[in-house]
Design an enzyme around this catalytic site. Structure first.
Site, PDB file in Angstrom:
ATOM      1  N   GLU A  96       7.601   4.959   5.787  1.00  0.00           N
ATOM      2  CA  GLU A  96       7.476   4.011   4.671  1.00  0.00           C
ATOM      3  C   GLU A  96       6.277   4.423   3.817  1.00  0.00           C
ATOM      4  O   GLU A  96       5.336   5.058   4.311  1.00  0.00           O
ATOM      5  CB  GLU A  96       7.328   2.595   5.274  1.00  0.00           C
ATOM      6  CG  GLU A  96       7.095   1.461   4.315  1.00  0.00           C
ATOM      7  CD  GLU A  96       8.191   1.205   3.284  1.00  0.00           C
ATOM      8  OE1 GLU A  96       8.597   2.167   2.608  1.00  0.00           O
ATOM      9  OE2 GLU A  96       8.580   0.037   3.110  1.00  0.00           O
ATOM     10  N   ASP A  97       6.292   4.041   2.550  1.00  0.00           N
ATOM     11  CA  ASP A  97       5.186   4.409   1.655  1.00  0.00           C
ATOM     12  C   ASP A  97       3.962   3.531   1.875  1.00  0.00           C
ATOM     13  O   ASP A  97       2.857   4.025   2.079  1.00  0.00           O
ATOM     14  CB  ASP A  97       5.637   4.354   0.181  1.00  0.00           C
ATOM     15  CG  ASP A  97       6.319   3.031  -0.200  1.00  0.00           C
ATOM     16  OD1 ASP A  97       6.440   2.137   0.664  1.00  0.00           O
ATOM     17  OD2 ASP A  97       6.738   2.901  -1.364  1.00  0.00           O
ATOM     18  N   ASP A 100       2.362  -3.799   2.313  1.00  0.00           N
ATOM     19  CA  ASP A 100       1.647  -4.746   1.467  1.00  0.00           C
ATOM     20  C   ASP A 100       1.676  -6.109   2.172  1.00  0.00           C
ATOM     21  O   ASP A 100       0.799  -6.415   2.977  1.00  0.00           O
ATOM     22  CB  ASP A 100       2.333  -4.756   0.093  1.00  0.00           C
ATOM     23  CG  ASP A 100       1.648  -5.626  -0.927  1.00  0.00           C
ATOM     24  OD1 ASP A 100       0.463  -5.929  -0.752  1.00  0.00           O
ATOM     25  OD2 ASP A 100       2.288  -6.017  -1.916  1.00  0.00           O
ATOM     26  N   PHE A 149      -3.163  -2.724  -6.718  1.00  0.00           N
ATOM     27  CA  PHE A 149      -1.865  -2.112  -6.979  1.00  0.00           C
ATOM     28  C   PHE A 149      -2.070  -0.637  -7.299  1.00  0.00           C
ATOM     29  O   PHE A 149      -2.874  -0.276  -8.152  1.00  0.00           O
ATOM     30  CB  PHE A 149      -1.167  -2.817  -8.147  1.00  0.00           C
ATOM     31  CG  PHE A 149       0.270  -2.425  -8.252  1.00  0.00           C
ATOM     32  CD1 PHE A 149       1.223  -2.986  -7.417  1.00  0.00           C
ATOM     33  CD2 PHE A 149       0.679  -1.451  -9.160  1.00  0.00           C
ATOM     34  CE1 PHE A 149       2.555  -2.602  -7.486  1.00  0.00           C
ATOM     35  CE2 PHE A 149       2.011  -1.061  -9.242  1.00  0.00           C
ATOM     36  CZ  PHE A 149       2.947  -1.641  -8.399  1.00  0.00           C
ATOM     37  N   ARG A 162       6.113   7.671 -10.342  1.00  0.00           N
ATOM     38  CA  ARG A 162       6.453   8.175  -9.002  1.00  0.00           C
ATOM     39  C   ARG A 162       6.129   9.668  -8.866  1.00  0.00           C
ATOM     40  O   ARG A 162       5.874  10.154  -7.787  1.00  0.00           O
ATOM     41  CB  ARG A 162       7.956   7.995  -8.725  1.00  0.00           C
ATOM     42  CG  ARG A 162       8.380   6.562  -8.496  1.00  0.00           C
ATOM     43  CD  ARG A 162       9.771   6.544  -7.872  1.00  0.00           C
ATOM     44  NE  ARG A 162      10.434   5.255  -8.016  1.00  0.00           N
ATOM     45  CZ  ARG A 162      10.254   4.212  -7.214  1.00  0.00           C
ATOM     46  NH1 ARG A 162       9.440   4.294  -6.201  1.00  0.00           N
ATOM     47  NH2 ARG A 162      10.910   3.080  -7.416  1.00  0.00           N
TER      48      ARG A 162
HETATM   49  P1  IMP Z   1       5.847  -5.494   1.347  1.00  0.00           P
HETATM   50  O1  IMP Z   1       7.184  -5.991   1.779  1.00  0.00           O
HETATM   51  O2  IMP Z   1       5.124  -6.524   0.532  1.00  0.00           O
HETATM   52  O3  IMP Z   1       4.994  -4.950   2.452  1.00  0.00           O
HETATM   53  O4  IMP Z   1       6.096  -4.374   0.289  1.00  0.00           O
HETATM   54  C1  IMP Z   1       6.471  -3.131   0.600  1.00  0.00           C
HETATM   55  C2  IMP Z   1       7.021  -2.418  -0.599  1.00  0.00           C
HETATM   56  O5  IMP Z   1       6.469  -2.876  -1.837  1.00  0.00           O
HETATM   57  C3  IMP Z   1       6.655  -0.972  -0.496  1.00  0.00           C
HETATM   58  O6  IMP Z   1       7.646  -0.265   0.176  1.00  0.00           O
HETATM   59  C4  IMP Z   1       6.498  -0.552  -1.939  1.00  0.00           C
HETATM   60  O7  IMP Z   1       7.710  -0.050  -2.425  1.00  0.00           O
HETATM   61  C5  IMP Z   1       6.120  -1.806  -2.680  1.00  0.00           C
HETATM   62  N1  IMP Z   1       4.660  -1.858  -2.949  1.00  0.00           N
HETATM   63  C6  IMP Z   1       3.732  -2.580  -2.286  1.00  0.00           C
HETATM   64  N2  IMP Z   1       2.504  -2.385  -2.780  1.00  0.00           N
HETATM   65  C7  IMP Z   1       2.659  -1.512  -3.796  1.00  0.00           C
HETATM   66  C8  IMP Z   1       1.717  -0.895  -4.707  1.00  0.00           C
HETATM   67  O8  IMP Z   1       0.488  -1.086  -4.694  1.00  0.00           O
HETATM   68  N3  IMP Z   1       2.262  -0.027  -5.600  1.00  0.00           N
HETATM   69  C9  IMP Z   1       3.593   0.237  -5.664  1.00  0.00           C
HETATM   70  N4  IMP Z   1       4.492  -0.302  -4.831  1.00  0.00           N
HETATM   71  C10 IMP Z   1       4.030  -1.186  -3.908  1.00  0.00           C
END
Ligand code: IMP
Length: 174
Positions: A96-97, A100, A149, A162
């Site tokens: 995963e990237d 958050d 962010f 990207r």
């Molecule tokens: P979560 O479900 O809130 O943990 O979000 C995960 C997804 O939100 C990641 O796989 C990203 O694609 C996107 N995301 C979360 N934070 C960022 C950020 O700072 N920049 C860009 N994409 C983000």
């Protein structure tokens, strides 16, 4: 898109970390085939570097999910592309990237575990510990970052940035 960016994590720092993570995975899965799942879209760049840093047999799978609109997580995870093959009985690594709120990773973990892999190793390049809304345990994390962010190296802001080879913070938001 013409926003002001400042470098957060350089290309060199990323590549060094990717190599470290690849070395750990090479040791962990010595002589064992693995299935590496790329979580689309955000992790495609990290994933393609990471699998090249692993020595051994790696099968590639792609899993598309979306949970973000603009700069905030919607909290709702939508599957946009399912795995092409079963992972039952396989050693799976989930790439995963960024973590958050933790909602996407928790969804991904339960989704993959329901397919009965032999083992599941979770990996994220970035984690924002202060942004977690639900407890979320990750086996390997590249960098822990503040609750800002970020874009680049696969991560986007509404589809842009990207393709940056480094991770940047957007300076003039809102
Ligand atoms: P979560 O479900 O809130 O943990 O979000 C995960 C997804 O939100 C990641 O796989 C990203 O694609 C996107 N995301 C979360 N934070 C960022 C950020 O700072 N920049 C860009 N994409 C983000």
């Amino acid at each position: 898109m013409n926003l002001k960016l400042s470098t957060y994590i350089s290309e060199e720092q990323i590549q060094k970390k990717v190599q470290e993570l690849g070395d750990q995975l090479t040791k962990k899965f010595k002589d064992t085939e693995i299935v590496a799942i790329c979580v689309l879209k955000g992790s495609f760049m990290f994933y393609s570097d990471l699998i090249r840093a692993i020595q051994g047999d790696v099968h590639c799978e792609f899993f598309g999910v979306s949970s973000y609109s603009g700069t905030s997580s919607s909290g709702e995870v939508k599957v946009t592309l399912d795995l092409a093959h079963s992972v039952e009985g396989k050693h799976v690594i989930l790439v995963e990237d960024i973590i958050d709120t933790g909602l996407t990773m928790n969804y991904l973990k339960s989704n993959i575990l329901s397919r009965k892999p032999k083992s599941l190793t979770t990996i994220a390049l970035l984690e924002k510990p202060d942004a977690l809304k639900v407890p979320c345990e990750i086996d390997m994390v590249g960098f822990k970052i503040p609750n800002d962010f970020v874009v680049g190296y696969g991560l986007d802001y509404d589809g842009y940035y990207r393709n940056l080879p480094y991770i940047a913070q957007v300076q003039n938001f809102q």
